[in-house]
Design a protein around this motif. Structure first.
Motif, PDB file in Angstrom:
ATOM      1  N   PRO A   2      -2.896   5.304  10.354  1.00 44.17           N
ATOM      2  CA  PRO A   2      -1.710   6.135  10.104  1.00 44.17           C
ATOM      3  C   PRO A   2      -0.493   5.262   9.836  1.00 44.17           C
ATOM      4  O   PRO A   2      -0.366   4.166  10.381  1.00 44.17           O
ATOM      5  N   ALA A   3       0.402   5.764   8.996  1.00 43.44           N
ATOM      6  CA  ALA A   3       1.595   4.991   8.638  1.00 43.44           C
ATOM      7  C   ALA A   3       2.394   4.587   9.868  1.00 43.44           C
ATOM      8  O   ALA A   3       3.020   3.531   9.881  1.00 43.44           O
ATOM      9  N   SER A   4       2.368   5.408  10.904  1.00 44.86           N
ATOM     10  CA  SER A   4       3.144   5.091  12.107  1.00 44.86           C
ATOM     11  C   SER A   4       2.619   3.848  12.821  1.00 44.86           C
ATOM     12  O   SER A   4       3.319   3.258  13.626  1.00 44.86           O
ATOM     13  N   HIS A   5       1.386   3.445  12.533  1.00 41.84           N
ATOM     14  CA  HIS A   5       0.809   2.254  13.149  1.00 41.84           C
ATOM     15  C   HIS A   5       0.783   1.061  12.198  1.00 41.84           C
ATOM     16  O   HIS A   5       0.243   0.019  12.530  1.00 41.84           O
ATOM     17  N   CYS A   6       1.351   1.224  11.024  1.00 41.49           N
ATOM     18  CA  CYS A   6       1.361   0.161  10.024  1.00 41.49           C
ATOM     19  C   CYS A   6       2.596  -0.711  10.180  1.00 41.49           C
ATOM     20  O   CYS A   6       3.627  -0.277  10.678  1.00 41.49           O
ATOM     21  N   THR A   7       2.461  -1.912   9.694  1.00 42.42           N
ATOM     22  CA  THR A   7       3.607  -2.806   9.617  1.00 42.42           C
ATOM     23  C   THR A   7       4.191  -2.715   8.209  1.00 42.42           C
ATOM     24  O   THR A   7       3.572  -2.160   7.296  1.00 42.42           O
ATOM     25  N   THR A   8       5.356  -3.285   8.045  1.00 42.44           N
ATOM     26  CA  THR A   8       5.963  -3.342   6.718  1.00 42.44           C
ATOM     27  C   THR A   8       5.017  -4.032   5.742  1.00 42.44           C
ATOM     28  O   THR A   8       4.818  -3.568   4.616  1.00 42.44           O
ATOM     29  N   THR A   9       4.411  -5.109   6.179  1.00 47.27           N
ATOM     30  CA  THR A   9       3.471  -5.840   5.329  1.00 47.27           C
ATOM     31  C   THR A   9       2.293  -4.960   4.926  1.00 47.27           C
ATOM     32  O   THR A   9       1.864  -4.978   3.773  1.00 47.27           O
ATOM     33  N   ASP A  10       1.772  -4.169   5.866  1.00 46.90           N
ATOM     34  CA  ASP A  10       0.658  -3.262   5.555  1.00 46.90           C
ATOM     35  C   ASP A  10       1.050  -2.265   4.468  1.00 46.90           C
ATOM     36  O   ASP A  10       0.280  -1.993   3.547  1.00 46.90           O
ATOM     37  N   ILE A  11       2.232  -1.710   4.604  1.00 49.07           N
ATOM     38  CA  ILE A  11       2.686  -0.694   3.647  1.00 49.07           C
ATOM     39  C   ILE A  11       2.925  -1.314   2.275  1.00 49.07           C
ATOM     40  O   ILE A  11       2.527  -0.743   1.254  1.00 49.07           O
ATOM     41  N   ILE A  12       3.539  -2.471   2.238  1.00 55.16           N
ATOM     42  CA  ILE A  12       3.759  -3.156   0.957  1.00 55.16           C
ATOM     43  C   ILE A  12       2.417  -3.489   0.311  1.00 55.16           C
ATOM     44  O   ILE A  12       2.229  -3.288  -0.897  1.00 55.16           O
ATOM     45  N   ARG A  13       1.477  -3.960   1.089  1.00 55.05           N
ATOM     46  CA  ARG A  13       0.145  -4.273   0.561  1.00 55.05           C
ATOM     47  C   ARG A  13      -0.511  -3.013  -0.010  1.00 55.05           C
ATOM     48  O   ARG A  13      -1.097  -3.040  -1.092  1.00 55.05           O
ATOM     49  N   SER A  14      -0.391  -1.919   0.692  1.00 53.00           N
ATOM     50  CA  SER A  14      -0.958  -0.662   0.216  1.00 53.00           C
ATOM     51  C   SER A  14      -0.283  -0.200  -1.077  1.00 53.00           C
ATOM     52  O   SER A  14      -0.945   0.284  -2.003  1.00 53.00           O
ATOM     53  N   ALA A  15       1.024  -0.364  -1.151  1.00 57.89           N
ATOM     54  CA  ALA A  15       1.750  -0.005  -2.377  1.00 57.89           C
ATOM     55  C   ALA A  15       1.295  -0.878  -3.541  1.00 57.89           C
ATOM     56  O   ALA A  15       1.122  -0.389  -4.665  1.00 57.89           O
ATOM     57  N   GLU A  16       1.082  -2.155  -3.279  1.00 55.04           N
ATOM     58  CA  GLU A  16       0.607  -3.062  -4.330  1.00 55.04           C
ATOM     59  C   GLU A  16      -0.792  -2.671  -4.806  1.00 55.04           C
ATOM     60  O   GLU A  16      -1.080  -2.714  -6.005  1.00 55.04           O
ATOM     61  N   GLU A  17      -1.662  -2.289  -3.878  1.00 57.20           N
ATOM     62  CA  GLU A  17      -3.012  -1.854  -4.255  1.00 57.20           C
ATOM     63  C   GLU A  17      -2.957  -0.571  -5.080  1.00 57.20           C
ATOM     64  O   GLU A  17      -3.702  -0.408  -6.056  1.00 57.20           O
ATOM     65  N   THR A  18      -2.076   0.328  -4.698  1.00 51.68           N
ATOM     66  CA  THR A  18      -1.909   1.571  -5.446  1.00 51.68           C
ATOM     67  C   THR A  18      -1.377   1.277  -6.843  1.00 51.68           C
ATOM     68  O   THR A  18      -1.839   1.858  -7.834  1.00 51.68           O
ATOM     69  N   LEU A  19      -0.431   0.356  -6.938  1.00 53.49           N
ATOM     70  CA  LEU A  19       0.100  -0.047  -8.237  1.00 53.49           C
ATOM     71  C   LEU A  19      -0.992  -0.668  -9.104  1.00 53.49           C
ATOM     72  O   LEU A  19      -1.068  -0.405 -10.308  1.00 53.49           O
ATOM     73  N   LYS A  20      -1.867  -1.459  -8.508  1.00 54.78           N
ATOM     74  CA  LYS A  20      -2.966  -2.061  -9.272  1.00 54.78           C
ATOM     75  C   LYS A  20      -3.878  -0.982  -9.852  1.00 54.78           C
ATOM     76  O   LYS A  20      -4.385  -1.126 -10.969  1.00 54.78           O
ATOM     77  N   THR A  21      -4.085   0.093  -9.109  1.00 50.36           N
ATOM     78  CA  THR A  21      -4.897   1.197  -9.621  1.00 50.36           C
ATOM     79  C   THR A  21      -4.217   1.831 -10.832  1.00 50.36           C
ATOM     80  O   THR A  21      -4.869   2.127 -11.839  1.00 50.36           O
ATOM     81  N   ALA A  22      -2.905   2.026 -10.744  1.00 50.39           N
ATOM     82  CA  ALA A  22      -2.160   2.572 -11.886  1.00 50.39           C
ATOM     83  C   ALA A  22      -2.230   1.616 -13.077  1.00 50.39           C
ATOM     84  O   ALA A  22      -2.414   2.052 -14.221  1.00 50.39           O
ATOM     85  N   GLU A  23      -2.097   0.331 -12.811  1.00 47.83           N
ATOM     86  CA  GLU A  23      -2.171  -0.660 -13.888  1.00 47.83           C
ATOM     87  C   GLU A  23      -3.550  -0.671 -14.534  1.00 47.83           C
ATOM     88  O   GLU A  23      -3.672  -0.838 -15.752  1.00 47.83           O
ATOM     89  N   GLN A  24      -4.591  -0.486 -13.738  1.00 48.02           N
ATOM     90  CA  GLN A  24      -5.942  -0.418 -14.300  1.00 48.02           C
ATOM     91  C   GLN A  24      -6.079   0.819 -15.182  1.00 48.02           C
ATOM     92  O   GLN A  24      -6.732   0.780 -16.223  1.00 48.02           O
ATOM     93  N   GLY A  25      -5.443   1.907 -14.770  1.00 42.40           N
ATOM     94  CA  GLY A  25      -5.430   3.102 -15.606  1.00 42.40           C
ATOM     95  C   GLY A  25      -4.769   2.826 -16.944  1.00 42.40           C
ATOM     96  O   GLY A  25      -5.263   3.251 -17.997  1.00 42.40           O
TER      97      GLY A  25
END
Length: 105
Positions: A2-25
């Motif tokens: 859950p986001a409440s248990h994530c660190t800033t680094t975790d969230i940024i990493r997740s955003a980067e992974e999501t962006l990579k999916t968009a870039e692959q699209g």
């Protein structure tokens, strides 16, 4: 996690992974075989918007997030292209629709 248990680094990493999916699209849309272009466009639209959703998870752990994000939120809100993609994403997710025309890319 859950986001409440994530660190800033975790969230940024997740955003980067999501962006990579968009870039692959985008890559599939531009350079992919014909049968991948529509799914590429859908991924670009849906996951491109999802990047902002993921970033907003920072709100729960970074006290100055809203002050920082407000400028970008306003820019996106007022940009006609961003509004168009937001509506298109909603249509894809809620109705499964994406009106297409044949184009050569």
């Amino acid at each position: 996690m859950p986001a409440s248990h994530c660190t800033t680094t975790d969230i940024i990493r997740s955003a980067e992974e999501t962006l990579k999916t968009a870039e692959q699209g985008l890559e599939d849309l531009i350079k992919g075989p014909p049968e991948r272009k529509l799914s590429g466009l859908r991924n670009l639209i849906v996951f491109g918007r999802a990047v902002t959703n993921v970033l907003q998870n920072l709100r729960s752990i970074e006290s100055d997030f809203d002050a920082w994000y407000e400028r970008y939120r306003e820019e996106m809100k007022n940009a006609p292209l961003m509004r168009y993609f937001y509506k298109l994403r909603s249509k894809i997710l809620k109705e499964g629709l994406l009106e297409t025309v044949t184009i050569l890319i």
